[in-house]
Design a protein around this motif. Structure first.
Motif, short mmCIF file in Angstrom:
data_model
loop_
_atom_site.label_atom_id
_atom_site.label_comp_id
_atom_site.label_asym_id
_atom_site.label_seq_id
_atom_site.Cartn_x
_atom_site.Cartn_y
_atom_site.Cartn_z
N HIS A 107 0.84 -1.20 0.00
CA HIS A 107 0.00 0.00 0.00
C HIS A 107 0.87 1.25 0.00
O HIS A 107 0.57 2.23 0.69
CB HIS A 107 -0.93 -0.01 1.22
CG HIS A 107 -1.87 -1.16 1.23
ND1 HIS A 107 -3.04 -1.16 0.51
CD2 HIS A 107 -1.80 -2.37 1.83
CE1 HIS A 107 -3.66 -2.32 0.68
NE2 HIS A 107 -2.92 -3.06 1.48
N GLU A 146 -0.15 4.99 0.44
CA GLU A 146 -1.53 5.03 0.91
C GLU A 146 -1.55 5.04 2.43
O GLU A 146 -0.69 4.44 3.08
CB GLU A 146 -2.29 3.79 0.44
CG GLU A 146 -2.40 3.63 -1.05
CD GLU A 146 -3.05 2.31 -1.43
OE1 GLU A 146 -3.80 1.74 -0.62
OE2 GLU A 146 -2.78 1.85 -2.55
N LYS A 192 1.60 5.74 6.79
CA LYS A 192 1.83 5.51 5.37
C LYS A 192 3.33 5.42 5.13
O LYS A 192 4.11 6.10 5.79
CB LYS A 192 1.15 6.56 4.54
CG LYS A 192 1.97 7.59 3.90
CD LYS A 192 1.14 8.51 3.04
CE LYS A 192 1.76 9.89 3.10
NZ LYS A 192 1.21 10.81 2.17
N SER A 246 6.26 6.30 2.81
CA SER A 246 6.54 7.32 1.83
C SER A 246 7.97 7.16 1.32
O SER A 246 8.89 7.02 2.11
CB SER A 246 6.37 8.70 2.48
OG SER A 246 6.78 9.72 1.60
#
Length: 79
Positions: free
Chosen positions: A20, A23, A74, A76
């Motif tokens: 993910h 996200e 999240k 990154s």
């Protein structure tokens, strides 16, 4: 550059982040997927595992696990 030996929980969490990428993933989702429960004490345990992952990833400043206040996390990666 050097391999790391992750615990199974660390690997499970990192795998979720990688699937993910970019996200926001809720705390509850991670807890239920990895531990099967989202109670308070399991959540505190997850925080420790995420802290360890952050430490491992700190070697590359382009990669971060970001807190999204009140929601989750999240992964990154700056290109």
């Amino acid at each position: 550059e050097e391999p790391l030996n992750l615990t199974s929980k660390e690997a499970d969490i990192l795998q979720i982040f990688c699937h993910h990428l970019g996200e926001v993933i809720t705390r509850e989702d991670i807890l239920k997927r990895v531990w099967g429960s989202d109670d308070y004490f399991v959540g505190r345990s997850m925080d420790v595992f995420i802290s360890r992952l952050r430490k491992y990833l700190a070697k590359d400043a382009r990669v971060q696990i970001v807190n999204v206040h009140g929601v989750g996390f999240k992964l990154s990666i700056e290109l």
